[in-house]
Scaffold this active site. Structure first.
Site, PDB file in Angstrom:
ATOM      1  N   SER A 182      -6.076  15.061  -7.285  1.00 51.86           N
ATOM      2  CA  SER A 182      -4.888  14.255  -7.019  1.00 51.86           C
ATOM      3  C   SER A 182      -4.109  14.777  -5.799  1.00 51.86           C
ATOM      4  O   SER A 182      -4.251  15.936  -5.400  1.00 51.86           O
ATOM      5  CB  SER A 182      -3.972  14.246  -8.244  1.00 51.86           C
TER       6      SER A 182
HETATM    7  N1  SAM Z   1      -6.943  17.395 -12.727  1.00 49.15           N
HETATM    8  C1  SAM Z   1      -8.001  17.177 -11.758  1.00 49.15           C
HETATM    9  C2  SAM Z   1      -7.918  18.123 -10.601  1.00 49.15           C
HETATM   10  O1  SAM Z   1      -6.974  18.934 -10.541  1.00 49.15           O
HETATM   11  O2  SAM Z   1      -8.826  18.055  -9.771  1.00 49.15           O
HETATM   12  C3  SAM Z   1      -8.051  15.756 -11.268  1.00 49.15           C
HETATM   13  C4  SAM Z   1      -8.530  14.850 -12.293  1.00 49.15           C
HETATM   14  S1  SAM Z   1      -9.212  13.317 -11.802  1.00 49.15           S
HETATM   15  C5  SAM Z   1      -7.845  12.462 -11.123  1.00 49.15           C
HETATM   16  C6  SAM Z   1      -9.426  12.640 -13.455  1.00 49.15           C
HETATM   17  C7  SAM Z   1     -10.510  13.340 -14.248  1.00 49.15           C
HETATM   18  O3  SAM Z   1     -10.440  12.857 -15.588  1.00 49.15           O
HETATM   19  C8  SAM Z   1     -11.919  13.033 -13.768  1.00 49.15           C
HETATM   20  O4  SAM Z   1     -12.589  14.216 -13.474  1.00 49.15           O
HETATM   21  C9  SAM Z   1     -12.553  12.291 -14.945  1.00 49.15           C
HETATM   22  O5  SAM Z   1     -13.932  12.527 -15.103  1.00 49.15           O
HETATM   23  C10 SAM Z   1     -11.744  12.843 -16.106  1.00 49.15           C
HETATM   24  N2  SAM Z   1     -11.752  12.037 -17.325  1.00 49.15           N
HETATM   25  C11 SAM Z   1     -11.653  10.692 -17.489  1.00 49.15           C
HETATM   26  N3  SAM Z   1     -11.677  10.354 -18.796  1.00 49.15           N
HETATM   27  C12 SAM Z   1     -11.792  11.523 -19.488  1.00 49.15           C
HETATM   28  C13 SAM Z   1     -11.866  11.851 -20.872  1.00 49.15           C
HETATM   29  N4  SAM Z   1     -11.825  10.930 -21.837  1.00 49.15           N
HETATM   30  N5  SAM Z   1     -11.974  13.151 -21.218  1.00 49.15           N
HETATM   31  C14 SAM Z   1     -12.021  14.127 -20.279  1.00 49.15           C
HETATM   32  N6  SAM Z   1     -11.960  13.885 -18.957  1.00 49.15           N
HETATM   33  C15 SAM Z   1     -11.841  12.596 -18.559  1.00 49.15           C
END
Ligand code: SAM
Length: 219
Positions: free
Chosen positions: A63
């Site tokens: 993000s």
């Molecule tokens: N916090 C991260 C960082 O600092 O890089 C950015 C996260 S990215 C915007 C959103 C993440 O949520 C993705 O890697 C995606 O695979 C994960 N995601 C989506 N649905 C999910 C779920 N049900 N459980 C775990 N992870 C999930």
């Protein structure tokens, strides 16, 4: 020429965070410290501290720095908390949280991202972060309750298991809304119910899982 990352971090803090109203001294301090450039793809090293999200592979993103800071500030951490993050992605938000809380538990649904983040965070010396591959919408019952839960993907509503896994006074910070735009929302649990605060509009990749969007919803 080698970029001066420490200078770029200070510039990011002044121009993107302080200028937009991030005030918490602890939050500002860790953004001056955590090496965001380690969490981006090699080809993006020179734009690691720019004012936008970046692709990290598997169609996911790290993000925008301001959004990471705002969500962190919303948690109001004191250093004693057990924090749960849903959506490890690159591991950057987990590293920020690990500097401000006692323990961080982070769940990622994509194994390759979780593996990279695990290796990187270990290389950087973080010992208070545990990562697992799973659908994070169910939370992490083994370690619950968590004084703070942060969801870094957009959900249609509050996943009920996450609300169950915060104690009274605990906070859940989560983007809630439609597939393409959401509202950053903070829910605080009180004796007589949830206090809900809308913070600002935001755009996140979808939270995919049993208690959020289903694969068929997002196409
Ligand atoms: N916090 C991260 C960082 O600092 O890089 C950015 C996260 S990215 C915007 C959103 C993440 O949520 C993705 O890697 C995606 O695979 C994960 N995601 C989506 N649905 C999910 C779920 N049900 N459980 C775990 N992870 C999930």
């Amino acid at each position: 020429m080698k970029a001066n990352f420490s200078e770029l971090r200070n510039k990011m803090v002044e121009e993107q965070l302080i200028a937009r109203g991030i005030k918490d001294p602890g939050t500002l301090e860790v953004f001056r410290k955590v090496p965001r450039h380690e969490f981006v793809q090699k080809k993006d090293l020179d734009i690691a501290y720019n004012d936008f999200p970046l692709a990290i592979g598997a169609a996911q993103t790290i993000s925008q720095p301001y959004m990471v800071a705002l969500m962190t500030e919303c948690l109001g951490l004191s250093g004693k908390e057990k924090v749960l993050e849903i959506g490890t992605g690159s591991g950057y938000q987990a590293a920020i949280l690990a500097e401000l809380a006692k323990e961080v538990y982070s769940i990622e649904r994509i194994p390759a991202l979780a593996e990279n983040a695990k290796k990187l965070l270990a290389r950087l010396g973080y010992q208070n972060i545990k990562i697992k591959v799973e659908d994070g919408t169910a939370g992490w019952t083994e370690y619950a309750p968590f004084e703070a839960i942060i969801v870094t993907a957009g959900a249609p509503d509050f996943p009920s298991p996450l609300l169950q896994q915060i104690p009274l006074g605990g906070k859940l910070v989560i983007p809630i809304g439609g597939r393409f735009t959401q509202t950053l929302t903070v829910a605080t649990k009180h004796k007589n119910g949830l206090e809900i605060k809308d913070i600002c509009g935001c755009v996140f990749v979808p939270l995919l899982g049993k208690h959020a969007w289903r694969e068929k919803d997002v196409g």
